[in-house]
Design an enzyme around this catalytic site. Sequence first.
Site, mmCIF file in Angstrom:
data_model
loop_
_atom_site.group_PDB
_atom_site.id
_atom_site.type_symbol
_atom_site.label_atom_id
_atom_site.label_comp_id
_atom_site.label_asym_id
_atom_site.label_seq_id
_atom_site.Cartn_x
_atom_site.Cartn_y
_atom_site.Cartn_z
ATOM 1 C CB CYS A 2 -0.943 0.103 1.197
ATOM 2 S SG CYS A 2 -2.018 -1.312 1.399
ATOM 3 N NE ARG A 27 4.526 1.811 -0.553
ATOM 4 C CZ ARG A 27 5.681 1.572 0.020
ATOM 5 N NH1 ARG A 27 6.795 1.911 -0.577
ATOM 6 N NH2 ARG A 27 5.746 0.989 1.188
ATOM 7 C CD1 TRP A 77 -0.563 -5.977 -3.570
ATOM 8 C CD2 TRP A 77 -0.595 -6.713 -1.449
ATOM 9 N NE1 TRP A 77 -0.193 -7.301 -3.576
ATOM 10 C CE2 TRP A 77 -0.202 -7.779 -2.290
ATOM 11 C CE3 TRP A 77 -0.690 -6.945 -0.079
ATOM 12 C CZ2 TRP A 77 0.099 -9.053 -1.812
ATOM 13 C CZ3 TRP A 77 -0.394 -8.213 0.401
ATOM 14 C CH2 TRP A 77 0.003 -9.245 -0.457
ATOM 15 C CG ASN A 103 2.183 0.434 3.927
ATOM 16 O OD1 ASN A 103 1.847 -0.713 3.646
ATOM 17 N ND2 ASN A 103 3.429 0.869 3.802
ATOM 18 N N GLY A 104 0.215 -1.460 6.195
ATOM 19 C CA GLY A 104 0.682 -2.394 7.224
ATOM 20 C C GLY A 104 -0.450 -3.322 7.620
ATOM 21 C CD GLU A 483 16.381 -11.824 -10.738
ATOM 22 O OE1 GLU A 483 16.001 -12.430 -9.726
ATOM 23 O OE2 GLU A 483 15.928 -10.701 -11.060
ATOM 24 C CE LYS A 487 12.892 -9.860 -12.554
ATOM 25 N NZ LYS A 487 13.533 -9.298 -11.422
ATOM 26 C CD GLU A 490 8.997 -10.208 -10.768
ATOM 27 O OE1 GLU A 490 8.420 -9.829 -9.757
ATOM 28 O OE2 GLU A 490 10.223 -10.025 -10.956
ATOM 29 C CG HIS A 506 19.149 -36.392 -9.179
ATOM 30 N ND1 HIS A 506 19.596 -37.660 -8.914
ATOM 31 C CD2 HIS A 506 20.258 -35.652 -9.421
ATOM 32 C CE1 HIS A 506 20.921 -37.693 -8.967
ATOM 33 N NE2 HIS A 506 21.341 -36.479 -9.283
ATOM 34 C CE LYS A 606 10.820 -1.868 -7.336
ATOM 35 N NZ LYS A 606 11.456 -2.843 -8.241
HETATM 36 C C1 AGP Z 1 11.754 -9.035 -8.094
HETATM 37 O O1 AGP Z 1 11.545 -8.724 -9.403
HETATM 38 C C2 AGP Z 1 10.707 -8.872 -7.163
HETATM 39 N N1 AGP Z 1 9.662 -8.096 -7.542
HETATM 40 C C3 AGP Z 1 10.854 -9.291 -5.739
HETATM 41 O O2 AGP Z 1 11.233 -10.641 -5.726
HETATM 42 C C4 AGP Z 1 11.807 -8.489 -4.829
HETATM 43 O O3 AGP Z 1 13.128 -8.693 -5.222
HETATM 44 C C5 AGP Z 1 11.574 -8.904 -3.362
HETATM 45 O O4 AGP Z 1 10.266 -8.610 -3.001
HETATM 46 C C6 AGP Z 1 12.552 -8.269 -2.412
HETATM 47 O O5 AGP Z 1 12.427 -6.879 -2.412
HETATM 48 P P1 AGP Z 1 13.539 -5.949 -1.788
HETATM 49 O O6 AGP Z 1 14.776 -6.134 -2.605
HETATM 50 O O7 AGP Z 1 12.977 -4.558 -1.904
HETATM 51 O O8 AGP Z 1 13.736 -6.378 -0.371
#
Ligand code: AGP
Length: 611
Positions: A2, A27, A77, A103-104, A483, A487, A490, A506, A606
């Site tokens: 949020c 956010r 969110w 937010n929280g 990674e 990417k 997501e 395996h 984010k």
């Molecule tokens: C990556 O593309 C993400 N959106 C996510 O995994 C992110 O790296 C993770 O939430 C950690 O965030 P931070 O680096 O702000 O702690």
Amino acid sequence: MCGIVGYVGSEQAAPILLEGLSKLEYRGYDSAGVAVYDGETGRLTVRKSKGRLKVLSDMLDGGASVAGRIGVGHTRWATHGAPSDVNSHPQLSRSGRIAVVHNGIIENYAELKAYLQEQGIPFTSETDTEVVAQLIEHFYEGDLLQAVGRCLRRIEGAYALGIVCADAPDEIVAVRKDSPLILGYGEGCSFLASDVTAILRHTRRVSYLDDGEAAVLTRDGIQCYNHLMQPIEKEICHVDWEVDAAEKGGYEHFMFKEIMEQPEALRRCVLPRIRNGEVVLEDFRLDGEYLRSVRKLYIIACGSSYHVGMLGKYSLERILRLPVEVSLASEFRYMDPIVDEGTLAIVISQSGETLDTLAAMREAKRLGAKTLSIVNVVGSSIARESDQVIYTWAGPEIAVATTKAFTTQLAVVTLLGLYLARRLGTMEETEYKSVLEELLALPEKMEAVLANRDGLQYYASQYFNHDSVFFIGRNIDYAMGMEGSLKLKEISYIHSEAYASGELKHGTISLIEDGTLVVALCTYHKLFDKAMSNIVEVKARGGDVLALTTEGKREELGKTANGVFAIPEAHPLLLPCLGTVPLQLFAYYVALMRGCDIDKPRNLAKSVTVE
Ligand code: AGP
């Protein structure tokens, strides 16, 4: 997650709030709302709506239809209660005279709600936030700050709150605990926001509220208070991020812009830290005696930052010959980790606000470790609470999928490795010099990778309609594959998995059939032959292989793989920084071709400030 924003001044508040929210939409974006108080009519108007901010903005005619010079706004969110108009923030107290954005998560909201309901107070939403609004009103006796203080003594959990009250029409009260909150000092106006990008257009003078602190914002200034509600002075910092850095600047998506910005971000991150052939980390407070006493490094992070940690394990163990453990922050918190005074905890986070990472860092501290954070957002909670921070200086990253923060985190890990190696005497001079030279050459090599992006667009056009993709690799190529896989999934919503190539046989190889797409990473020359064997195994079962390698191996791989993308040759410690870029571009183009909402993928945010 949020995003919250607040404004008090002489301008109309609603357009400023909407503009601020547009910078915070990353956010959370399932609903949005504003509460604005109009001194002329004495009315507190709340307008909110399920859906993207645009729905709210259209509803309010860009803010023009709501009058008033003080207000708060929110982009959500959802945690408690589905995205809906009624669950959107601001949440109101029973009388409608107190509005709260939050937010929280209020952990004991159910108990408090039951208590308030017993007092005959009706609730309209399923949110935990409504409890806060009702509780403040319950305690309100003519002094908003005091009522908020009493409310805080009852609530448990994480919160950044912005509160306006029709009976205290000149002020916004802001408080925080475990969720970010920034105060902005303007000329004849004051701001609050979850993130500095929301207020950058109006002021660069900010201060950061610490846990348990509160602030009263008026158009004449901001008064802060400690947890006992005694007045305190806060340091005012100057933010030097460019306003444009948080704008799309002609690009269709923030993600693409941020991918393209990587060479520049690397220059900003690396160049000032290499002087006269040495890595210089200014304000590095962990002294030689302490460093020599360190027996173990423990890297703690989430998501992509965790992948940086995985890559960091390979590089730091190689450079420092110290054991490096890597843990997901959400696991670390509850696993009774073996951490003591001999442990240096390296905490990696772009936002510096990820709740799991912050909590894990606190746990590491509690167990006796010193903490060193690698963070992008200046002044964020993790940066401020760690014993030592090294900023990535990537500039604001807006797209949910991280790109430039990731590669600059990798660069910082390498810089840190070199810096510590010098202090501990664990690296040959020639190796040290060669890595330094390569670091300096990295931005240019990355430019070459970006210039070749058409090839990736072509491969994306061939495979964008696949349902499932596997990434395989060994050593650094495995961590890079993790990674690449994250990417892709997501932002394109394609199911994808990353495997250590040696693990295929395996179990996973049973999933390979005619036409299955396997992205094989083989940049690490030392294990190239092994990687080739795995590629052949995949091909033998009908899989399509897209390979990522370095220029020198392009031809050889071209004989076996269905497609090859090559990056320039580089020192193994720096290969991941270059090799991740094609994976970012591939994910981007695939998502583009699938028509996905690239900057704001479904269900994600984010900055993850809930557990
Ligand atoms: C990556 O593309 C993400 N959106 C996510 O995994 C992110 O790296 C993770 O939430 C950690 O965030 P931070 O680096 O702000 O702690």
